[in-house]
Design a protein around this motif. Sequence first.
Motif, PDB file in Angstrom:
ATOM      1  N   ASP A 100     -61.920  50.680  12.628  1.00 45.95           N
ATOM      2  CA  ASP A 100     -62.166  51.195  11.282  1.00 45.95           C
ATOM      3  C   ASP A 100     -60.845  51.131  10.526  1.00 45.95           C
ATOM      4  OD1 ASP A 100     -60.649  53.416  11.995  1.00 45.95           O
ATOM      5  OD2 ASP A 100     -62.306  54.842  11.898  1.00 45.95           O
ATOM      6  N   ASP A 101     -60.816  51.672   9.300  1.00 47.83           N
ATOM      7  CA  ASP A 101     -59.621  51.562   8.458  1.00 47.83           C
ATOM      8  C   ASP A 101     -58.629  52.702   8.659  1.00 47.83           C
ATOM      9  OD1 ASP A 101     -60.722  49.282   7.345  1.00 47.83           O
ATOM     10  OD2 ASP A 101     -61.524  50.318   5.582  1.00 47.83           O
ATOM     11  N   HIS A 102     -58.979  53.675   9.495  1.00 49.19           N
ATOM     12  CA  HIS A 102     -58.194  54.911   9.578  1.00 49.19           C
ATOM     13  C   HIS A 102     -56.723  54.650   9.889  1.00 49.19           C
ATOM     14  CE1 HIS A 102     -58.059  59.386  10.667  1.00 49.19           C
ATOM     15  NE2 HIS A 102     -56.841  58.934  10.859  1.00 49.19           N
ATOM     16  N   HIS A 103     -56.444  53.933  10.967  1.00 47.99           N
ATOM     17  CA  HIS A 103     -55.050  53.741  11.378  1.00 47.99           C
ATOM     18  C   HIS A 103     -54.258  52.985  10.322  1.00 47.99           C
ATOM     19  CE1 HIS A 103     -56.779  54.049  15.688  1.00 47.99           C
ATOM     20  NE2 HIS A 103     -56.341  55.230  15.298  1.00 47.99           N
ATOM     21  N   SER A 104     -54.863  51.967   9.734  1.00 45.53           N
ATOM     22  CA  SER A 104     -54.154  51.187   8.716  1.00 45.53           C
ATOM     23  C   SER A 104     -53.829  52.041   7.502  1.00 45.53           C
ATOM     24  CB  SER A 104     -54.987  49.971   8.294  1.00 45.53           C
ATOM     25  OG  SER A 104     -55.090  49.041   9.352  1.00 45.53           O
ATOM     26  N   VAL A 105     -54.802  52.807   7.015  1.00 43.55           N
ATOM     27  CA  VAL A 105     -54.595  53.611   5.804  1.00 43.55           C
ATOM     28  C   VAL A 105     -53.533  54.680   6.040  1.00 43.55           C
ATOM     29  CG1 VAL A 105     -55.688  55.219   4.194  1.00 43.55           C
ATOM     30  CG2 VAL A 105     -56.912  53.158   4.925  1.00 43.55           C
TER      31      VAL A 105
ATOM     32  N   TRP B 144     -57.033  61.391   2.086  1.00 47.02           N
ATOM     33  CA  TRP B 144     -56.227  62.528   2.551  1.00 47.02           C
ATOM     34  C   TRP B 144     -55.225  62.052   3.601  1.00 47.02           C
ATOM     35  CZ3 TRP B 144     -54.660  65.315   6.728  1.00 47.02           C
ATOM     36  CH2 TRP B 144     -54.133  66.587   6.474  1.00 47.02           C
ATOM     37  N   GLU B 145     -55.661  61.181   4.501  1.00 45.69           N
ATOM     38  CA  GLU B 145     -54.759  60.666   5.537  1.00 45.69           C
ATOM     39  C   GLU B 145     -53.608  59.878   4.910  1.00 45.69           C
ATOM     40  OE1 GLU B 145     -55.122  61.662   8.509  1.00 45.69           O
ATOM     41  OE2 GLU B 145     -57.190  62.405   8.439  1.00 45.69           O
ATOM     42  N   PHE B 146     -53.909  59.094   3.881  1.00 47.84           N
ATOM     43  CA  PHE B 146     -52.872  58.318   3.199  1.00 47.84           C
ATOM     44  C   PHE B 146     -51.821  59.240   2.593  1.00 47.84           C
ATOM     45  CE2 PHE B 146     -51.128  56.600  -0.729  1.00 47.84           C
ATOM     46  CZ  PHE B 146     -50.652  55.358  -0.338  1.00 47.84           C
ATOM     47  N   PHE B 147     -52.264  60.225   1.823  1.00 46.56           N
ATOM     48  CA  PHE B 147     -51.313  61.093   1.141  1.00 46.56           C
ATOM     49  C   PHE B 147     -50.583  62.025   2.110  1.00 46.56           C
ATOM     50  CE2 PHE B 147     -53.871  60.030  -2.701  1.00 46.56           C
ATOM     51  CZ  PHE B 147     -52.826  59.539  -3.471  1.00 46.56           C
ATOM     52  N   GLN B 148     -51.259  62.470   3.174  1.00 46.80           N
ATOM     53  CA  GLN B 148     -50.577  63.307   4.168  1.00 46.80           C
ATOM     54  C   GLN B 148     -49.476  62.517   4.867  1.00 46.80           C
ATOM     55  OE1 GLN B 148     -51.419  66.883   5.041  1.00 46.80           O
ATOM     56  NE2 GLN B 148     -49.277  66.412   5.433  1.00 46.80           N
TER      57      GLN B 148
ATOM     58  N   THR C 241     -45.566  54.590   6.076  1.00 45.97           N
ATOM     59  CA  THR C 241     -44.501  53.606   5.877  1.00 45.97           C
ATOM     60  C   THR C 241     -44.024  53.574   4.430  1.00 45.97           C
ATOM     61  OG1 THR C 241     -45.589  52.314   7.619  1.00 45.97           O
ATOM     62  CG2 THR C 241     -43.786  51.258   6.450  1.00 45.97           C
ATOM     63  N   ILE C 242     -44.933  53.737   3.477  1.00 49.01           N
ATOM     64  CA  ILE C 242     -44.502  53.851   2.077  1.00 49.01           C
ATOM     65  C   ILE C 242     -43.645  55.101   1.906  1.00 49.01           C
ATOM     66  CG2 ILE C 242     -45.270  54.226  -0.301  1.00 49.01           C
ATOM     67  CD1 ILE C 242     -47.700  52.474   0.308  1.00 49.01           C
ATOM     68  N   GLY C 243     -44.031  56.196   2.560  1.00 45.13           N
ATOM     69  CA  GLY C 243     -43.226  57.415   2.502  1.00 45.13           C
ATOM     70  C   GLY C 243     -41.831  57.206   3.061  1.00 45.13           C
ATOM     71  N   GLN C 244     -41.728  56.505   4.187  1.00 43.30           N
ATOM     72  CA  GLN C 244     -40.419  56.218   4.780  1.00 43.30           C
ATOM     73  C   GLN C 244     -39.564  55.382   3.837  1.00 43.30           C
ATOM     74  OE1 GLN C 244     -41.829  54.364   8.400  1.00 43.30           O
ATOM     75  NE2 GLN C 244     -41.481  56.220   9.618  1.00 43.30           N
ATOM     76  N   ALA C 245     -40.178  54.371   3.224  1.00 43.73           N
ATOM     77  CA  ALA C 245     -39.438  53.510   2.300  1.00 43.73           C
ATOM     78  C   ALA C 245     -39.010  54.287   1.056  1.00 43.73           C
ATOM     79  CB  ALA C 245     -40.289  52.301   1.913  1.00 43.73           C
ATOM     80  N   MET C 246     -39.890  55.152   0.563  1.00 41.38           N
ATOM     81  CA  MET C 246     -39.563  55.968  -0.607  1.00 41.38           C
ATOM     82  C   MET C 246     -38.368  56.875  -0.304  1.00 41.38           C
ATOM     83  SD  MET C 246     -40.741  56.611  -3.787  1.00 41.38           S
ATOM     84  CE  MET C 246     -42.441  56.060  -3.708  1.00 41.38           C
TER      85      MET C 246
END
Length: 197
Positions: free
Chosen positions: A64-69, A137-141, A75-80
């Motif tokens: 499913d898409d869970h792990h990717s999302v 929610w998973e993306f933003f968390q 990773t975006i958070g780490q880069a930010m």
Amino acid sequence: MQERKAAVNRDTLETQISVALNLDGTGAAAFATGVPFLEHMMDQIARHGMIDLDVRCQGDTHIDDHHSVEDIGITIGQAMHQAVGDKRGIRRYGHAYVPLDEALSRVVIDFSGRPGLEMHIPFTQKRIGSFDTELFWEFFQGFVNHAGVTLHIDCLRGHNAHHQIETVFKAFGRALRMALEVDPRMGNAMPSTKGTL
């Protein structure tokens, strides 16, 4: 001022992700993630945040898409976090209201160094196409945990689920743009009375 750019690679048994971003960009975006609806939403971050954003992901979307999302958010958070640096001279706080037809959302962000998410979106559908709305929610968390920000997301009204989440991502981009803007009155000062963030 030094360039506010970052490139991060994150590899696990579930996903292999690369993110490159430029906080002082033009809104250019490129994606290859295998999750088309998330790409549409990330395009809103880039365009409305004026952030150049390149995201590549090889994930186990056959499950499913869970792990990717979730891992893309991480990773975006780490880069930010890497691109922002010590936060001297930035406005720190950002907020935005964004409408789309009947939908209206508000996003408020603080580059506080303290991860926190308050997210209230009364989705009118569980899925948008094939995309599970719980994954936002998973993306933003994942993002807040690794960017070190406090993030409040509220969808105030709306009956079309696509409109609901699109207003959230547009407002998120706008709030990021405000918070990350260099304030000429701040000079090189830290935007905190503690002297650190």
